[in-house]
Scaffold this active site. Structure first.
Site, PDB file in Angstrom:
ATOM      1  N   ALA A   1       0.850  -1.196   0.000  1.00 42.77           N
ATOM      2  CA  ALA A   1       0.000   0.000   0.000  1.00 42.77           C
ATOM      3  C   ALA A   1       0.883   1.243   0.000  1.00 42.77           C
ATOM      4  CB  ALA A   1      -0.877  -0.012   1.251  1.00 42.77           C
TER       5      ALA A   1
ATOM      6  N   GLY B   1      -0.737  -5.139   0.099  1.00 46.38           N
ATOM      7  CA  GLY B   1      -1.755  -4.899  -0.921  1.00 46.38           C
ATOM      8  C   GLY B   1      -1.361  -5.468  -2.273  1.00 46.38           C
TER       9      GLY B   1
ATOM     10  N   GLU C   1      -2.372  -8.954  -2.212  1.00 47.21           N
ATOM     11  CA  GLU C   1      -3.845  -9.002  -2.235  1.00 47.21           C
ATOM     12  C   GLU C   1      -4.373  -8.809  -3.662  1.00 47.21           C
ATOM     13  OE1 GLU C   1      -5.539  -7.709   2.030  1.00 47.21           O
ATOM     14  OE2 GLU C   1      -4.321  -6.159   1.106  1.00 47.21           O
TER      15      GLU C   1
ATOM     16  N   GLU D   1       1.742  -6.791   6.924  1.00 43.99           N
ATOM     17  CA  GLU D   1       1.036  -5.691   7.602  1.00 43.99           C
ATOM     18  C   GLU D   1       1.188  -5.722   9.118  1.00 43.99           C
ATOM     19  OE1 GLU D   1      -1.182  -6.059   3.690  1.00 43.99           O
ATOM     20  OE2 GLU D   1      -0.110  -7.380   5.046  1.00 43.99           O
TER      21      GLU D   1
END
Length: 698
Positions: A63, A102, A105, A125
């Site tokens: 992210a 992310g 993901e 994370e």
């Protein structure tokens, strides 16, 4: 179309390429670009299959952390992932570099994943006090099963492509991302393979649905070392939702967990620590473009605990080492300990079975300082007295090659003084490693008065190469960490004279989150070291001296402030110590009082913060965050409290200054009076963080 994401068509294959250097982070622009390009590829009748890949050195590495805590910008990542997952055409993630957070993901929402051999895939994370918030905790267990998912999500460490292939996270290992991804899509189309949406595939979680202990045992193993942390437990709960709930409900619960953590003090502290570590590598006052000197070989003087640990750190990173001792016996002992340490790690599966032999082969053990000649960096780890250090550096002038960086591993001594004993003070600096040096991540890099900018850059550079966190500090007694620790030591000793017991003080400090209390730490280091040094300086410390006179030197003698049962390192409170303290207080005419845990915590922590303020005032540390880095990586300060200066801001500087003034009067100790900088910030209602912000603005 988007600036940072492009769609190209190679006949029937659509190639979506993210190009947002340096790490293709999922900023609003990248999210929007992926969404736009996937929609366009789905809408184009000529395109039959889609490859999602990245330009530059890596796949999406996570992210965009700078967006955390700010109002969300559309599109939300989950909306982008739904678009990918619901594509009627196969979407394949072609991964190189790292697919983290992310980034992984996004790959999990694709129907298939392929990766180059060197790729790393993970959901780290938890290391920022968070859990994956875009379906990672729901899709990964369905891709690899709950046990590996728990390991990756609760532990936060990535896996390599080989392990990913073995566990079904990727379909195959490819040569190049774009070409390999394209070839894989062509194969899918030729075989007419059905799309695999992880959200619809419960086959890998079926066993854990039938027997939940498969999941709970994996969680218990991974959370063993998570004392005090919130995120690992919240992340484990989220993986549990994948087993217990339908996909969309699990997704909703995961999101709730993420939003709760992102607003928590712990995650704010952990994200701060992440940036502080990166900030610490930036050196103030060094001319732009200063290049490091090449370091192809390192010489280490001294094969004792510190020298051996430092040598191991270099060999772990593949840097050849000349390890120098004064005699064969000491050299043999030092090399033997290193061999044993590596073999023990290999036996535990921490390193490959052939690693000990490979690493030992990088270490050339020799007798005599004249062997430093081919080293680009020399680090001395000899006896901690100024006379010995000066003698060593005087000899280095004679034997070290011109331009070699000469570093001292001293933990207290004046580097300017040491540099005076050479004809090349510009090459001299401190590289203070922490014990055990092959484990502890911090390296305090001490800039002396005459240290050349390129020597300093070399030290920072090589510290990072051997996986240490460098923090540049100035010359003073004890530098940053030990100078602050000395203030805590002074107070812990005083508390014994006022009625506290070692086990009470240590319990408060460990409850706060430190790995050890001051008295258990003294026992580990050996009480005789301080005793000898006090005798040299003609100083008395009645309680500590009485313990040493009774032959209680700490763990090595089975008793110090605590007693230790044979073969155990667990400190046990000892009634004899209580008696000895009582007798000492009686002899000195001191009265005992009840000391509260709150007072102990304040007197352990606030004087250190006060010393930190003086360190900033004197320019010994360039930024409050550098002090925090020293404490996080050198002294085991709990990461979820962000470091002493960050924690001080959360407590409030006015409160700390007031309490210090109160204790200065109560205990008749003027050294506890708030430092001018602390007083000033407290009076203005400011924080230590405001100093960093002001210097950035300037």
């Amino acid at each position: 179309m988007s600036e940072v994401v492009k769609l190209e068509r190679h006949d029937e294959i659509g190639i979506v390429t993210v190009n947002s250097p340096p790490v293709n982070a999922l900023s609003a622009a990248v999210r929007g670009g992926i969404l736009e390009c996937i929609k366009a590829a789905v809408a184009d009748p000529a395109i039959k299959g889609i490859v999602l890949t990245c330009a530059g050195r890596t796949f999406i590495a996570g992210a965009d952390i700078t967006e955390f805590g700010k109002p969300p910008k559309p599109p939300a990542l989950n909306d982008v992932l739904s678009e990918i997952e619901n594509s009627p055409k196969p979407v394949v993630a072609a991964i190189h570099g790292t697919a983290l957070g992310g980034g992984l993901e996004v790959a999990l929402a694709c129907h298939f994943r392929v990766a180059v051999k060197e790729a790393k895939l993970g959901l780290p994370e938890v290391k920022l006090g968070l859990l994956p918030g875009a379906g990672g905790t729901q899709r990964l267990p369905r891709a690899v099963g709950p046990e590996l998912a728990v390991k990756m999500i609760v532990g936060g460490d990535p896996i390599g492509a080989t392990e990913a292939l073995k566990n079904g996270l990727i379909e195959e290992i490819i040569e190049g991302p774009a070409s390999g991804g394209e070839a894989f899509v062509r194969k899918l189309l030729a075989e007419k393979r059905p799309l695999r949406r992880l959200r619809d595939d419960d086959s890998k979680i079926a066993a854990a649905k039938a027997d939940r202990s498969i999941f709970t045992n994996a969680v218990a193993a991974m959370t063993k070392k998570s004392r005090g942390l919130e995120a690992p437990f919240a992340a484990a709960d989220a993986v549990g939702y994948a087993i217990d709930l339908p996909f969309d409900e699990g997704l909703k619960k995961e999101r709730e967990g993420f939003l709760k953590l992102v607003a928590s003090d712990q995650s704010k502290a952990q994200r701060y620590a992440f940036f502080a570590e990166r900030e610490a590598a930036k050196i103030a006052g060094v001319p732009e473009g200063t290049k490091p000197r090449p370091v192809n070989r390192v010489a280490i003087l001294g094969a004792g605990t510190m020298g051996g640990g430092i040598a191991m750190s270099f060999a772990n990173a593949g840097v050849p080492v000349t390890l120098i001792e004064t005699g064969e016996e000491q050299l043999k002992r030092g090399l033997g300990i290193m061999q044993k340490n590596w073999e023990a790690t290999a036996a535990r599966g921490g390193i490959p079975a052939d690693a000990p032999a490979k690493r030992m082969a990088l270490i050339n053990g020799v007798v005599g300082i004249e062997n430093v000649g081919d080293a680009d960096l020399v680090i001395e780890a000899v006896f901690e007295t100024m006379a010995v250090k000066k003698e060593v550096f005087g000899k280095l002038d004679q034997f070290a090659k011109p331009g070699a960086v000469l570093a001292s591993n001293t933990s207290y001594l004046n580097i300017d003084e040491i540099a005076k004993s050479t004809k090349r003070p510009q090459d001299v600096l401190g590289m203070h490693f922490f014990s055990p040096a092959n484990v502890m991540k911090l390296c305090e890099i001490v800039r002396a008065d005459k240290t050349a900018p390129d020597a300093l850059v070399t030290a920072v550079n090589i510290a990072r190469k051997i996986a240490k966190v460098p923090a540049v500090v100035g010359v003073c007694d004890g530098f940053v960490g030990n100078r602050m620790l000395a203030q805590r030591g002074k107070q812990s000793e005083k508390l014994l004279f006022e009625g506290a017991l070692p086990q009470q003080v240590d319990a408060v400090v460990t409850k706060f989150g430190m790995p050890m209390g001051p008295f258990a730490m003294s026992d580990l280091a050996g009480l005789d070291i301080g005793w000898r040094s006090r005798k040299d300086r003609g100083i008395k410390s009645e309680i500590a001296d009485a313990l040493c006179e009774a032959g209680r030197f700490g763990q090595k003698t089975g008793k110090g402030y605590y007693k230790y049962e044979a073969g155990s390192r667990a400190p046990l409170p000892d009634p004899d110590v209580e008696k000895l303290i009582d007798e000492t207080l009686l002899r000195l005419g001191r009265k005992k009082r009840i000391v509260s845990d709150e007072e102990i915590l304040e007197r352990m922590m606030y004087p250190m913060i006060n010393e930190g303020a003086k360190i900033l005032e004197e320019g010994i540390a360039a930024r409050p965050s550098d002090i925090d880095v020293v404490w996080l990586y050198g002294y085991g300060w709990p990461i979820y409290r962000g470091g002493p200066m960050f924690w001080a801001d959360t407590v409030g500087l006015k409160h700390i200054a007031d309490r210090l003034s109160f204790y200065a009067k109560e205990t008749n100790d003027p050294s506890l009076e708030p430092a001018p900088l602390l007083k000033k910030l407290a009076a203005e209602g400011k924080t230590f963080a405001s100093l960093a912000a002001a210097s950035k603005a300037a």
